[in-house]
Write an enzyme that holds these catalytic residues in place. Structure first.
Site, PDB file in Angstrom:
ATOM      1  N   GLU A 166     133.524 118.962  79.136  1.00 16.61           N
ATOM      2  CA  GLU A 166     132.855 120.032  79.883  1.00 16.61           C
ATOM      3  C   GLU A 166     132.749 121.323  79.082  1.00 16.61           C
ATOM      4  OE1 GLU A 166     131.327 120.015  82.991  1.00 16.61           O
ATOM      5  OE2 GLU A 166     131.520 117.868  82.652  1.00 16.61           O
TER       6      GLU A 166
ATOM      7  N   ARG B   4     117.272 123.155  54.163  1.00 15.84           N
ATOM      8  CA  ARG B   4     115.927 123.148  53.591  1.00 15.84           C
ATOM      9  C   ARG B   4     115.585 124.474  52.918  1.00 15.84           C
ATOM     10  NH1 ARG B   4     112.278 119.517  54.999  1.00 15.84           N
ATOM     11  NH2 ARG B   4     110.586 121.055  54.968  1.00 15.84           N
TER      12      ARG B   4
END
Length: 238
Positions: free
Chosen positions: A116, A154
């Site tokens: 949770e 990237r």
């Protein structure tokens, strides 16, 4: 750049780290990824990291002690403290602007929740940057952490074969979606490559791509053209 991933399931990353550009970047020492298990900072024989929430409710919460001790130990691993990121659906939405911001860091610590979620005092005490990958729920923070590593890496110099590739991606410098692209064969099942791309006229191709990028963004993601005033910023001819 170094990524420290703090998780209950480091094994989920084993295959991920052995594939494609990420493996090449790691082998080239452009990127380092270290995996840490919260359970290594528990004190009981069951290595329990979670407990039931005060006030009742479903599920279990990750406790403060192993997370605080894990973060403190991992931060001490390097002279350069890392920027602490908590992957949570309640955080700031991950977009290209945030990716570019994070790519300027030397080190990122990624907190991956489960069950949770985390005890609220972890956020209060450690003050991480809370980041969400979208308005949906995953089983844990591991897949969002992989997504963050993929998007940030990237922009690390040397990771991509062509440095201009990242600049032309959707959401990058232009803030728009990328134009459509084609490769061989020229004809496929009645579908043809646009003639302009075969013309050899680089200026005309650039203009076509710019127009296609704007048209695609207008059609699919008009919100990307909206300013802070909520109004669209298309030209009057659109």
């Amino acid at each position: 750049m170094r990524f420290d991933v703090l998780t209950l399931f480091p094994g989920l990353f084993e295959g991920f780290l052995q594939q494609s550009l990420l493996k090449k970047a790691i082998d080239a020492q452009l990127i380092e990824v270290a995996l840490w298990n919260f359970r290594d900072w528990t004190n009981d024989r069951h290595q329990s990291v979670d407990d039931t929430p005060y006030g009742g409710g479903p599920g279990m919460l990750i406790r403060c002690e192993p997370v605080f001790e894990c973060v403190e130990a991992v931060q001490a691993e390097c002279r350069q403290p890392g920027r602490l990121i908590m992957l949570t659906p309640q955080g700031r939405r991950l977009d290209q602007r945030l990716v570019e911001e994070l790519s300027e860091e030397q080190r990122l610590l990624l907190l991956c929740g489960r069950y949770e979620g985390f005890d609220e005092r972890i956020s209060e005490g450690l003050q991480p940057l809370e980041v969400s990958i979208g308005d949906f729920i995953c089983n844990g923070g591991e897949v969002p952490a992989m997504l963050m590593i993929e998007s940030v890496m990237r922009l690390i110099p040397g990771v991509l074969g062509d440095e201009s590739s990242a600049k032309l991606d959707s959401f990058s410098e232009s803030g728009q979606l990328e134009y459509p692209q084609y490769t061989r064969p020229r004809e496929f099942r009645g579908m043809s490559v646009p003639e302009i791309l075969l013309s050899g006229n680089h200026q005309a191709i650039a203009e076509w791509r710019s127009a296609q990028s704007q048209a695609r963004t207008k059609e699919r993601r008009r919100d990307l053209f909206s300013g802070s005033d909520g109004e669209d910023h298309f030209s009057s001819s659109d």
